[in-house]
Design a protein around this motif. Structure first.
Motif, PDB file in Angstrom:
ATOM      1  N   LEU A 167       0.845  -1.187   0.000  1.00 54.73           N
ATOM      2  CA  LEU A 167       0.000   0.000   0.000  1.00 54.73           C
ATOM      3  C   LEU A 167       0.883   1.240   0.000  1.00 54.73           C
ATOM      4  N   LYS A 168       0.584   2.174  -0.889  1.00 57.30           N
ATOM      5  CA  LYS A 168       1.244   3.481  -0.877  1.00 57.30           C
ATOM      6  C   LYS A 168       0.150   4.530  -0.931  1.00 57.30           C
ATOM      7  N   VAL A 169       0.203   5.481  -0.012  1.00 50.84           N
ATOM      8  CA  VAL A 169      -0.825   6.516   0.075  1.00 50.84           C
ATOM      9  C   VAL A 169      -0.161   7.884  -0.009  1.00 50.84           C
ATOM     10  N   TRP A 170      -0.747   8.747  -0.832  1.00 46.68           N
ATOM     11  CA  TRP A 170      -0.261  10.126  -0.980  1.00 46.68           C
ATOM     12  C   TRP A 170      -1.167  11.062  -0.183  1.00 46.68           C
ATOM     13  N   PHE A 171      -0.544  12.008   0.521  1.00 44.61           N
ATOM     14  CA  PHE A 171      -1.259  12.983   1.344  1.00 44.61           C
ATOM     15  C   PHE A 171      -0.823  14.392   0.958  1.00 44.61           C
ATOM     16  N   TRP A 172      -1.774  15.296   0.935  1.00 45.71           N
ATOM     17  CA  TRP A 172      -1.446  16.722   0.920  1.00 45.71           C
ATOM     18  C   TRP A 172      -1.851  17.232   2.302  1.00 45.71           C
ATOM     19  N   GLY A 173      -0.867  17.674   3.087  1.00 42.93           N
ATOM     20  CA  GLY A 173      -1.153  17.958   4.485  1.00 42.93           C
ATOM     21  C   GLY A 173      -1.535  16.652   5.160  1.00 42.93           C
ATOM     22  N   GLY A 174      -2.666  16.609   5.786  1.00 44.74           N
ATOM     23  CA  GLY A 174      -3.129  15.367   6.418  1.00 44.74           C
ATOM     24  C   GLY A 174      -4.169  14.633   5.605  1.00 44.74           C
ATOM     25  N   GLU A 175      -4.427  15.054   4.380  1.00 47.03           N
ATOM     26  CA  GLU A 175      -5.522  14.488   3.593  1.00 47.03           C
ATOM     27  C   GLU A 175      -5.023  13.504   2.551  1.00 47.03           C
ATOM     28  N   ALA A 176      -5.539  12.309   2.597  1.00 48.07           N
ATOM     29  CA  ALA A 176      -5.217  11.311   1.584  1.00 48.07           C
ATOM     30  C   ALA A 176      -6.026  11.608   0.327  1.00 48.07           C
ATOM     31  N   PHE A 177      -5.351  11.586  -0.834  1.00 46.16           N
ATOM     32  CA  PHE A 177      -6.074  11.828  -2.075  1.00 46.16           C
ATOM     33  C   PHE A 177      -5.763  10.793  -3.148  1.00 46.16           C
ATOM     34  N   TYR A 178      -4.795   9.901  -2.892  1.00 40.22           N
ATOM     35  CA  TYR A 178      -4.420   8.924  -3.911  1.00 40.22           C
ATOM     36  C   TYR A 178      -3.780   7.727  -3.221  1.00 40.22           C
ATOM     37  N   ALA A 179      -3.954   6.550  -3.790  1.00 39.23           N
ATOM     38  CA  ALA A 179      -3.347   5.354  -3.203  1.00 39.23           C
ATOM     39  C   ALA A 179      -3.092   4.306  -4.277  1.00 39.23           C
ATOM     40  N   HIS A 180      -2.061   3.525  -4.054  1.00 40.55           N
ATOM     41  CA  HIS A 180      -1.791   2.326  -4.838  1.00 40.55           C
ATOM     42  C   HIS A 180      -1.927   1.117  -3.924  1.00 40.55           C
ATOM     43  N   LEU A 181      -2.534   0.069  -4.423  1.00 42.57           N
ATOM     44  CA  LEU A 181      -2.685  -1.193  -3.698  1.00 42.57           C
ATOM     45  C   LEU A 181      -2.176  -2.281  -4.635  1.00 42.57           C
ATOM     46  N   HIS A 182      -0.959  -2.762  -4.387  1.00 40.61           N
ATOM     47  CA  HIS A 182      -0.290  -3.665  -5.313  1.00 40.61           C
ATOM     48  C   HIS A 182      -0.073  -5.041  -4.681  1.00 40.61           C
ATOM     49  N   PRO A 183      -0.816  -6.056  -5.114  1.00 41.03           N
ATOM     50  CA  PRO A 183      -0.508  -7.428  -4.680  1.00 41.03           C
ATOM     51  C   PRO A 183       0.854  -7.851  -5.214  1.00 41.03           C
ATOM     52  N   TYR A 184       1.468  -8.813  -4.559  1.00 45.48           N
ATOM     53  CA  TYR A 184       2.739  -9.328  -5.045  1.00 45.48           C
ATOM     54  C   TYR A 184       2.550  -9.939  -6.436  1.00 45.48           C
ATOM     55  N   PRO A 185       3.508  -9.759  -7.325  1.00 46.08           N
ATOM     56  CA  PRO A 185       3.452 -10.454  -8.613  1.00 46.08           C
ATOM     57  C   PRO A 185       3.741 -11.946  -8.406  1.00 46.08           C
ATOM     58  N   PHE A 186       3.094 -12.799  -9.166  1.00 48.24           N
ATOM     59  CA  PHE A 186       3.277 -14.231  -8.959  1.00 48.24           C
ATOM     60  C   PHE A 186       3.346 -14.960 -10.296  1.00 48.24           C
ATOM     61  N   ILE A 187       3.837 -16.184 -10.234  1.00 50.18           N
ATOM     62  CA  ILE A 187       3.772 -17.106 -11.356  1.00 50.18           C
ATOM     63  C   ILE A 187       2.889 -18.272 -10.926  1.00 50.18           C
ATOM     64  N   GLU A 188       2.322 -18.964 -11.893  1.00 48.55           N
ATOM     65  CA  GLU A 188       1.449 -20.095 -11.596  1.00 48.55           C
ATOM     66  C   GLU A 188       1.912 -21.309 -12.396  1.00 48.55           C
ATOM     67  N   GLY A 189       2.116 -22.413 -11.690  1.00 48.54           N
ATOM     68  CA  GLY A 189       2.606 -23.617 -12.320  1.00 48.54           C
ATOM     69  C   GLY A 189       1.628 -24.215 -13.319  1.00 48.54           C
ATOM     70  N   ASP A 190       2.190 -24.875 -14.339  1.00 46.20           N
ATOM     71  CA  ASP A 190       1.353 -25.559 -15.325  1.00 46.20           C
ATOM     72  C   ASP A 190       1.646 -27.050 -15.380  1.00 46.20           C
ATOM     73  N   GLY A 191       2.512 -27.526 -14.468  1.00 51.90           N
ATOM     74  CA  GLY A 191       2.824 -28.949 -14.412  1.00 51.90           C
ATOM     75  C   GLY A 191       3.910 -29.385 -15.359  1.00 51.90           C
TER      76      GLY A 191
END
Length: 372
Positions: A167-191
């Motif tokens: 999570l990354k949140v941007w604030f101007w003063g004490g006010e949040a106005f923007y955020a990123h929510l990034h799950p970890y990148p992953f790979i998925e097996g195919d056998g």
């Protein structure tokens, strides 16, 4: 972060605000500074750029040969303060204000009681990180292996590794106005495919290869932590994550603010935590600097929805959606509805009142000219 780094997106938001406010904006192509006129006030906004100096990432207020990307305008030149410079200082602030942050161990004689990372106390743009390591790993050995690249005036410390969603949140003063929510990148097996082949397939989305990636060491550490080897073949459906750092998505980035800004998509609990930390940090910065400033805070949301705060940034990329907040405090013009967060859960932070007179008197006074 493609949306944030596209210079045209910054122009679009400034232009939209200027039209709604009846303001005039001029760009000095020699300096890339903006002159903004609204009512009887004129302010200068200063640019910042990503820059690479002898292979080291940094920020620069000058559009020079070293500049590698535009990160926005602000009504003051770059600022630094202790909590944003030293991660351990930020952690001490969190501790005294009852805000959650992962445990840390600084001395080589300490014994981490949980899985941990090694970090520098000063920012390194996501580099100079080591691990994660399992609890019980010899801390002295890991410190010795990492110490060779220690920057001046930087403390190497162990921090409890909290897996989750970045999570990354941007604030101007004490006010949040923007955020990123990034799950970890992953790979998925195919056998049938090796882990190396699956990683290369994932990196091909961003035209990179594992063996050529500057992030290879972190990815190797992530795989080792999960006890997965590059030559292993994952069973079909098994997922393995590749990186734990913010911004390392290894995928095509969103291209619109609606896709990119996750602030309204946070859970109610996370929004409450964002509002609380914003209020406390905004008040601290106002007391120290005398005016609202831009800052961002990095954290991780664990599996139970709790936000663990990691570090504070004093000169982050300016999300284009933040300019109306800056102009509100400079010119006393309310933020247009199209830029307001859609969730009322952020109301506690939104009630913070910042004085326009305070802003002009402390940070922007050398560039402020009142027009009769």
């Amino acid at each position: 972060m493609a949306y944030l780094l596209v210079t045209l997106n910054h122009f679009k938001v400034v232009q939209s605000w200027a039209r709604s406010a009846g303001a005039r904006v001029n760009l000095d192509v020699a300096t890339f500074e903006l002159e903004v006129r609204a009512g009887n006030r004129i302010y200068t906004l200063y640019p910042q750029f990503f820059a690479v100096f002898e292979g080291t990432f940094g920020h620069s207020p000058v559009l020079s040969a070293a500049a590698d990307g535009f990160i926005g305008w602000l009504p003051y030149k770059p600022l630094r303060w202790e909590m944003a410079t030293e991660k351990l200082s930020f952690k001490r602030f969190l501790g005294t204000h009852d805000e959650p942050t992962p445990a840390n161990w600084v001395g080589p004689d300490d014994t981490p009681t949980a899985d941990f990372l090694l970090k520098r106390s000063r920012g390194s743009f996501g580099y100079d990180l080591f691990g994660p390591y399992h609890a019980g790993t010899d801390l002295r050995a890991t410190l010795a292996a990492a110490n060779g690249s220690r920057p001046a005036e930087s403390t190497l410390f162990a921090e409890r590794f909290v897996p989750g969603t970045n999570l990354k949140v941007w604030f101007w003063g004490g006010e949040a106005f923007y955020a990123h929510l990034h799950p970890y990148p992953f790979i998925e097996g195919d056998g049938g495919s090796t882990v190396r082949a699956l990683v290369d397939r994932r990196l091909a989305l961003v035209r990179r290869r594992f063996d050529e990636s500057a992030d290879m060491m972190i990815m190797r550490a992530a795989l080792d932590y999960q006890r997965v080897g590059l030559d292993d073949v994952l069973p079909a459906g098994q997922k393995v994550w590749l990186d734990y750092r913010y911004g390392r998505r290894y995928a095509v980035d969103p291209t619109t603010a609606q896709e990119d800004n996750a602030l309204a998509r946070l859970t109610v609990s996370a929004r409450e935590q964002v509002a609380r930390i914003g209020q406390k940090l905004g008040d601290a910065m106002l007391n120290e600097l005398g005016a609202p400033v831009l800052f961002s805070v990095d954290g991780v949301v664990d599996d139970e929805g709790k936000v663990w705060w990691l570090e504070m940034n004093s000169n982050p990329v300016m999300p284009p959606q933040g300019y109306p907040w800056v102009f509100r405090d400079l010119f006393g013009i309310p933020v247009p509805a199209e830029f307001l967060p859609s969730s009322s859960a952020l109301a506690p932070a939104a009630t913070v009142v910042r004085s326009t007179r305070q802003t002009s008197a402390t940070i922007a006074s050398p560039e402020l000219m009142v027009v009769p």
